[in-house]
Write an enzyme that holds these catalytic residues in place. Structure first.
Site, PDB file in Angstrom:
ATOM      1  N   LYS A  21       9.768   5.989  10.329  1.00  0.00           N
ATOM      2  CA  LYS A  21       8.792   5.880   9.235  1.00  0.00           C
ATOM      3  C   LYS A  21       9.069   6.910   8.146  1.00  0.00           C
ATOM      4  O   LYS A  21       9.104   6.567   6.963  1.00  0.00           O
ATOM      5  CB  LYS A  21       7.387   6.058   9.820  1.00  0.00           C
ATOM      6  CG  LYS A  21       6.263   5.940   8.802  1.00  0.00           C
ATOM      7  CD  LYS A  21       4.985   5.452   9.450  1.00  0.00           C
ATOM      8  CE  LYS A  21       4.220   6.536  10.173  1.00  0.00           C
ATOM      9  NZ  LYS A  21       3.561   7.489   9.258  1.00  0.00           N
ATOM     10  N   ARG A  26      11.191   7.768   2.469  1.00  0.00           N
ATOM     11  CA  ARG A  26      12.065   8.531   1.574  1.00  0.00           C
ATOM     12  C   ARG A  26      13.173   7.642   1.013  1.00  0.00           C
ATOM     13  O   ARG A  26      13.548   7.769  -0.160  1.00  0.00           O
ATOM     14  CB  ARG A  26      12.655   9.729   2.329  1.00  0.00           C
ATOM     15  CG  ARG A  26      11.595  10.814   2.595  1.00  0.00           C
ATOM     16  CD  ARG A  26      12.017  11.717   3.725  1.00  0.00           C
ATOM     17  NE  ARG A  26      11.171  12.892   3.883  1.00  0.00           N
ATOM     18  CZ  ARG A  26      10.015  12.929   4.526  1.00  0.00           C
ATOM     19  NH1 ARG A  26       9.516  11.832   5.072  1.00  0.00           N
ATOM     20  NH2 ARG A  26       9.326  14.067   4.633  1.00  0.00           N
ATOM     21  N   GLY A  91      -0.378   9.047   4.467  1.00  0.00           N
ATOM     22  CA  GLY A  91      -0.392  10.414   3.937  1.00  0.00           C
ATOM     23  C   GLY A  91       0.958  10.805   3.364  1.00  0.00           C
ATOM     24  O   GLY A  91       1.045  11.463   2.327  1.00  0.00           O
ATOM     25  N   ARG A 119      -8.544  12.850   3.194  1.00  0.00           N
ATOM     26  CA  ARG A 119      -7.562  13.865   3.633  1.00  0.00           C
ATOM     27  C   ARG A 119      -7.248  14.865   2.520  1.00  0.00           C
ATOM     28  O   ARG A 119      -7.376  14.550   1.335  1.00  0.00           O
ATOM     29  CB  ARG A 119      -6.298  13.154   4.143  1.00  0.00           C
ATOM     30  CG  ARG A 119      -6.593  12.351   5.395  1.00  0.00           C
ATOM     31  CD  ARG A 119      -5.396  11.634   5.928  1.00  0.00           C
ATOM     32  NE  ARG A 119      -4.380  12.552   6.406  1.00  0.00           N
ATOM     33  CZ  ARG A 119      -3.182  12.167   6.847  1.00  0.00           C
ATOM     34  NH1 ARG A 119      -2.877  10.868   6.849  1.00  0.00           N
ATOM     35  NH2 ARG A 119      -2.311  13.036   7.275  1.00  0.00           N
ATOM     36  N   SER A 164       4.560  22.207   6.328  1.00  0.00           N
ATOM     37  CA  SER A 164       4.380  20.769   6.134  1.00  0.00           C
ATOM     38  C   SER A 164       5.578  20.184   5.408  1.00  0.00           C
ATOM     39  O   SER A 164       5.910  20.590   4.293  1.00  0.00           O
ATOM     40  CB  SER A 164       3.111  20.519   5.312  1.00  0.00           C
ATOM     41  OG  SER A 164       3.162  19.232   4.732  1.00  0.00           O
ATOM     42  N   GLN A 166       5.644  17.265   4.234  1.00  0.00           N
ATOM     43  CA  GLN A 166       5.147  16.486   3.097  1.00  0.00           C
ATOM     44  C   GLN A 166       5.014  17.363   1.864  1.00  0.00           C
ATOM     45  O   GLN A 166       5.398  16.967   0.758  1.00  0.00           O
ATOM     46  CB  GLN A 166       3.799  15.849   3.441  1.00  0.00           C
ATOM     47  CG  GLN A 166       3.918  14.801   4.550  1.00  0.00           C
ATOM     48  CD  GLN A 166       2.589  14.191   4.943  1.00  0.00           C
ATOM     49  OE1 GLN A 166       1.538  14.610   4.464  1.00  0.00           O
ATOM     50  NE2 GLN A 166       2.623  13.211   5.830  1.00  0.00           N
ATOM     51  N   ASP A 314       3.171  14.720  15.487  1.00  0.00           N
ATOM     52  CA  ASP A 314       2.725  13.322  15.610  1.00  0.00           C
ATOM     53  C   ASP A 314       2.715  12.849  17.061  1.00  0.00           C
ATOM     54  O   ASP A 314       2.190  11.775  17.358  1.00  0.00           O
ATOM     55  CB  ASP A 314       3.624  12.398  14.775  1.00  0.00           C
ATOM     56  CG  ASP A 314       3.482  12.667  13.284  1.00  0.00           C
ATOM     57  OD1 ASP A 314       2.431  13.199  12.870  1.00  0.00           O
ATOM     58  OD2 ASP A 314       4.422  12.364  12.529  1.00  0.00           O
ATOM     59  N   ARG A 345      -7.836  14.249  14.853  1.00  0.00           N
ATOM     60  CA  ARG A 345      -7.216  13.808  16.111  1.00  0.00           C
ATOM     61  C   ARG A 345      -7.658  14.615  17.320  1.00  0.00           C
ATOM     62  O   ARG A 345      -7.504  14.150  18.450  1.00  0.00           O
ATOM     63  CB  ARG A 345      -5.683  13.804  15.999  1.00  0.00           C
ATOM     64  CG  ARG A 345      -5.171  12.575  15.283  1.00  0.00           C
ATOM     65  CD  ARG A 345      -3.692  12.336  15.462  1.00  0.00           C
ATOM     66  NE  ARG A 345      -3.339  11.084  14.800  1.00  0.00           N
ATOM     67  CZ  ARG A 345      -2.191  10.847  14.179  1.00  0.00           C
ATOM     68  NH1 ARG A 345      -1.256  11.794  14.150  1.00  0.00           N
ATOM     69  NH2 ARG A 345      -1.952   9.687  13.604  1.00  0.00           N
TER      70      ARG A 345
HETATM   71  C1  S3P Z   1       5.645  13.668   7.757  1.00  0.00           C
HETATM   72  C2  S3P Z   1       5.272  14.967   7.964  1.00  0.00           C
HETATM   73  C3  S3P Z   1       4.203  15.379   8.894  1.00  0.00           C
HETATM   74  C4  S3P Z   1       3.853  14.255   9.858  1.00  0.00           C
HETATM   75  C5  S3P Z   1       3.712  12.942   9.155  1.00  0.00           C
HETATM   76  C6  S3P Z   1       5.022  12.556   8.488  1.00  0.00           C
HETATM   77  C7  S3P Z   1       6.724  13.375   6.792  1.00  0.00           C
HETATM   78  O1  S3P Z   1       3.051  15.705   8.158  1.00  0.00           O
HETATM   79  O2  S3P Z   1       2.691  14.547  10.566  1.00  0.00           O
HETATM   80  O3  S3P Z   1       3.346  11.911  10.052  1.00  0.00           O
HETATM   81  O4  S3P Z   1       7.250  12.240   6.792  1.00  0.00           O
HETATM   82  O5  S3P Z   1       7.059  14.268   6.013  1.00  0.00           O
HETATM   83  P1  S3P Z   1       2.852  17.175   7.520  1.00  0.00           P
HETATM   84  O6  S3P Z   1       3.882  17.383   6.504  1.00  0.00           O
HETATM   85  O7  S3P Z   1       1.475  17.149   6.900  1.00  0.00           O
HETATM   86  O8  S3P Z   1       2.939  18.138   8.655  1.00  0.00           O
END
Ligand code: S3P
Length: 427
Positions: A21, A26, A91, A119, A164, A166, A314, A345
């Site tokens: 995923k 990306r 997210g 969120r 993070s 993300q 995750d 969670r």
């Molecule tokens: C992800 C980063 C993680 C993960 C999410 C996917 C990503 O989140 O929990 O399911 O693809 O960069 P965080 O960056 O908030 O830790």
């Protein structure tokens, strides 16, 4: 949709799992801003990643989908989306897209479902504003909907507020459109899919220890073809099922083994699972992948601390399922982030554990589980969270009365065929 899973005792799976995923999100985004067409092979087709594809289309990408192969041709120039971009439950999409659009010179509104709009978004909005981004949103930019306005970005030095991927990725994507150099400090080890893929698209990303730098104005060039490995987060549910069932074996082929994602394998090993990993080479650019074999054995509780959490964040729902069926105590600390995932969670896992008669204690930043070999079974609410729905399914293999999962369709957020696959594998 309610799914009832009887107390089956065996679990046998062999083969690949759907595409990763994180990598798929990306791949779609980078292909949409690179020159040249990209063939993305093995892409994940799911609600989350299809939302990303819709965003790419709204920006003008020409997308052709043929099963797991997605051909994406970029627009000559982004078109300004004529409607809000619906990130649904994803997210990763909303946070990455906010950075991606921050310096794109257009107006865009990003929103999502009830869960996503609850969120936290300040974690990306604040660092992007340091680069000059103009982002407005509910509660002063803390929550979606977010509006991204045209802005000239200028590189600067940004200390990342939390571990993070993300947030890191949002800043890196914005940095591509910023004048001069953007330096990210205090990088903590998190999945590096963005860095790897930027390199595959010909960009230069310099990483030295906990510091990364990117020079703006780099043109991305399509590598022509990108291969998405299987998702280790999908595989985790099958590997865990094999580990805890009475007669279980799962051999997952072609699964992504990015070192920022393999915490679940270390935990399975520490719990006493019989596990073999044959990994291909890792050149730091192409996503490493390989095969993982897990066979049933008696499991014991484990301790998981803050350093390990980013590599298995995750997987904590499925780890909770394993812990409920392992002898002894499992304690997880440093996972406060779980409270701001698709659901809270920690609370959702308590509900899952109590639903099947397990002993679960909520901690502020994690949980403690006192496990037994079997659980009673009963009703679990997915609460609309894909990973809770799938973790509950795993528990059915050690339940005396079976497990019923309410709102099980949530699994389609990441793994649409999960229940078909799970039922075919349980015997
Ligand atoms: C992800 C980063 C993680 C993960 C999410 C996917 C990503 O989140 O929990 O399911 O693809 O960069 P965080 O960056 O908030 O830790």
């Amino acid at each position: 949709m309610r799914v009832s899973l009887g107390p089956r005792r065996g679990f046998h799976f062999a083969g690949p799992v759907p595409g990763d995923k994180s990598v798929t999100h990306r791949a779609y985004l980078l292909a949409t801003r690179a020159s040249g067409e990209t063939l993305i092979r093995g892409a994940l087709r799911s609600r989350d990643t299809d939302a990303t594809l819709a965003v790419c289309r709204a920006l003008g990408a020409d997308v052709r989908v043929d099963g797991q192969d997605v051909r994406l041709a970029p627009p000559t120039q982004f078109q300004e989306p004529s409607a809000p971009l619906d990130c649904e439950n994803a997210g990763t999409l909303i946070r990455l897209a906010t950075g991606y659009l921050a310096g794109a010179g257009l107006f865009a509104v990003l929103t999502g479902d009830d869960s996503l709009r609850a969120r936290p978004m300040r974690r990306v909005v604040e660092p992007l504003r340091l680069l000059g981004a103009r982002i407005e949103g509910r509660d002063q930019g803390a929550r979606a909907p977010l509006a991204v306005l045209p802005a000239q970005l200028a590189g600067c030095t940004i200390s990342l507020p939390l571990p993070s991927a993300q947030v890191k990725s949002a800043v890196m994507l914005a940095a591509l459109d910023a004048a001069g150099e953007t330096v990210l400090l205090d990088l903590m080890p998190t999945r590096d899919h963005t860095e790897r893929m930027l390199r595959q698209f010909g960009a230069r990303v310099d990483i030295q220890g906990d510091r990364a730098s990117i020079v703006g104005g780099q043109q991305l060039v399509s590598p022509g073809r990108l291969d998405v490995p299987g998702d280790i987060s999908h595989a985790a549910f099958l590997l865990a099922s094999a580990a805890l069932s009475e007669r279980g074996e799962a051999r997952v082929t072609g699964v992504g083994l990015n070192p920022g994602r393999t915490g679940i394998l270390a935990v399975l090993r520490r719990m006493g699972a019989r596990i073999e990993v044959s990994a291909g080479e890792d050149d730091g650019v192409i996503e490493p992948s390989g095969e993982v074999l897990v066979q049933q054995s008696d499991l014991a509780g484990v301790e998981i601390g803050p350093d390990e959490v980013p590599s298995l964040i995750d997987e904590l729902p499925v780890i909770a399922a394993l812990a409920l069926c392992a002898e002894g105590v499992t304690t997880v600390h440093g996972a406060g982030e779980l409270r701001v995932k698709e659901t809270d969670r920690i609370a959702a896992l308590r509900q899952m554990a109590e639903g099947v008669g397990g002993d679960f204690e909520e901690l502020a930043d994690g949980f403690r589980i006192r496990g037994k070999r079997n659980v009673q079974g009963g009703l679990v609410q997915s609460l609309g969270d894909h990973r809770i729905a799938m973790a509950a399914a795993v528990l059915s293999l050690r339940s005396r009365e079976g497990v019923e999962i309410a709102d099980a369709e949530a699994a389609a957020v990441s793994f649409p065929r999960f229940f078909d696959l799970f039922e075919a594998a349980s015997v």
